[in-house]
Design a protein around this motif. Structure first.
Motif, PDB file in Angstrom:
ATOM      1  N   GLN A  46      -9.325 -19.880 -15.636  1.00 36.81           N
ATOM      2  CA  GLN A  46      -9.571 -20.645 -14.415  1.00 36.81           C
ATOM      3  C   GLN A  46      -8.676 -21.879 -14.403  1.00 36.81           C
ATOM      4  O   GLN A  46      -8.641 -22.634 -15.387  1.00 36.81           O
ATOM      5  CB  GLN A  46     -11.034 -21.101 -14.347  1.00 36.81           C
ATOM      6  N   LEU A 100     -21.027 -21.503 -15.638  1.00 38.20           N
ATOM      7  CA  LEU A 100     -19.824 -21.237 -16.431  1.00 38.20           C
ATOM      8  C   LEU A 100     -20.080 -21.466 -17.913  1.00 38.20           C
ATOM      9  O   LEU A 100     -19.621 -20.693 -18.765  1.00 38.20           O
ATOM     10  CB  LEU A 100     -18.661 -22.117 -15.964  1.00 38.20           C
ATOM     11  N   ALA A 120     -19.701 -18.570 -20.691  1.00 34.99           N
ATOM     12  CA  ALA A 120     -18.685 -18.799 -21.721  1.00 34.99           C
ATOM     13  C   ALA A 120     -19.231 -18.548 -23.120  1.00 34.99           C
ATOM     14  O   ALA A 120     -18.460 -18.329 -24.062  1.00 34.99           O
ATOM     15  CB  ALA A 120     -18.155 -20.225 -21.621  1.00 34.99           C
ATOM     16  N   LEU A 179     -13.649 -17.395 -21.784  1.00 30.49           N
ATOM     17  CA  LEU A 179     -13.396 -18.198 -20.599  1.00 30.49           C
ATOM     18  C   LEU A 179     -12.481 -19.352 -20.979  1.00 30.49           C
ATOM     19  O   LEU A 179     -12.815 -20.161 -21.844  1.00 30.49           O
ATOM     20  CB  LEU A 179     -14.705 -18.723 -20.024  1.00 30.49           C
ATOM     21  N   LEU A 228     -18.377 -14.698 -11.818  1.00 29.12           N
ATOM     22  CA  LEU A 228     -18.946 -15.885 -12.448  1.00 29.12           C
ATOM     23  C   LEU A 228     -19.683 -16.786 -11.463  1.00 29.12           C
ATOM     24  O   LEU A 228     -20.265 -17.794 -11.854  1.00 29.12           O
ATOM     25  CB  LEU A 228     -17.841 -16.700 -13.136  1.00 29.12           C
TER      26      LEU A 228
END
Length: 279
Positions: free
Chosen positions: A167, A189, A193, A200, A118
């Motif tokens: 995360q 991100l 996502a 995510l 990522l």
């Protein structure tokens, strides 16, 4: 693994495979069978049996199961499947891109930095620049290039893999590389996502229970059903295909996903971090 070709160039794996094929040959000869007769008994050709016994091809799990049954080994030959797997996987892991490319599903938890698949180029460079002992400029650029090369597997056009990432919120708040680099990373991100094959999730810092305090790890589920776990520590990375260990990590990962926000509820937290980084 998927292919039959041995290609075992590391000494430890080669020693294990030599022991396995020696056992197969001894069992066959003890039964008084030629390679052709043995091949017919287990449903494979003489040429393949010969290649296995010469160490040129890796015996697949179904080959060992068939050999165990045909030779009435009582599970002794079938038990070699674990040894074969343990010898086979380490070589694969030296090329992480290749291992990830063979996975149909990848799950990863990270509590220190954004997962490598990522990362933006500048964020990855900041991660490698932070290494101690210090990496040379050439080493940093080589590592960054290798990391970026792996990211193509996220594209639905290159395969139908499913990804899930958890995360820790701390990775969103740590300004790795500075504010500008972190802004670009958070924007990345948000883009990832929204991919249909990616989930995510963010594990908030205010959670009373966090099952990931033991460190970052990833699980790769391969095409034939096997699971490989990859864990990292400050001094080394470790891979295992041991079902006991992979099952334990699979349970841990499931718990982490339950503790984290849903993919939909994670987006506002990422957007919040992005807004705070910009100010």
């Amino acid at each position: 693994m998927g292919e039959w070709e041995a290609g075992l160039d590391d000494e430890e794996a080669g020693a294990v495979m030599r022991t396995v094929v020696r056992q197969l040959k001894l069992w066959r000869e003890s039964a008084g069978l030629t390679q052709a007769e043995f091949g017919a008994a287990i449903g494979y050709g003489e040429e393949l049996v010969s290649s296995v016994e010469r160490g040129r091809r890796i015996p697949r799990p179904e080959y060992l199961d068939a050999a165990d049954e045909a030779l009435h080994a009582g599970g002794k030959i079938a038990a070699l499947k674990r040894d074969v797997a343990e010898a086979r996987y380490p070589k694969k892991v030296r090329d992480l891109k290749r291992l990830e490319a063979e996975a149909v599903e990848l799950g990863a938890y990270n509590n220190s930095v954004i997962h490598g698949l990522l990362q933006t180029e500048e964020y990855a460079r900041a991660v490698f620049n932070a290494h101690r002992p210090v990496l040379t400029e050439d080493e940093v650029e080589q590592q960054v290039a290798a990391r970026l090369a792996r990211q193509g597997i996220l594209d639905l056009m290159t395969g139908r893999r499913v990804f899930s990432f958890v995360q820790c919120e701390s990775t969103l708040l740590r300004p790795m590389g500075g504010r500008m680099v972190m802004c670009q990373q958070l924007e990345r991100l948000l883009e990832v996502a929204r991919l249909r094959n990616v989930d995510l999730q963010v594990l908030p810092l205010d959670r009373e229970v966090n099952s990931g305090t033991g460190g970052s790890f990833r699980l790769l589920k391969l095409k034939e059903g096997a699971t490989v776990a990859f864990s990292e520590s400050p001094l080394s990375s470790r891979v295992t295909a041991d079902p006991k260990e992979t099952t334990a990590l699979d349970i841990r990962y499931g718990t982490l996903r339950a503790q984290a926000l849903s993919p939909q509820d994670s987006l506002p937290l990422i957007q919040k971090a992005l807004g705070e980084t910009r100010t």
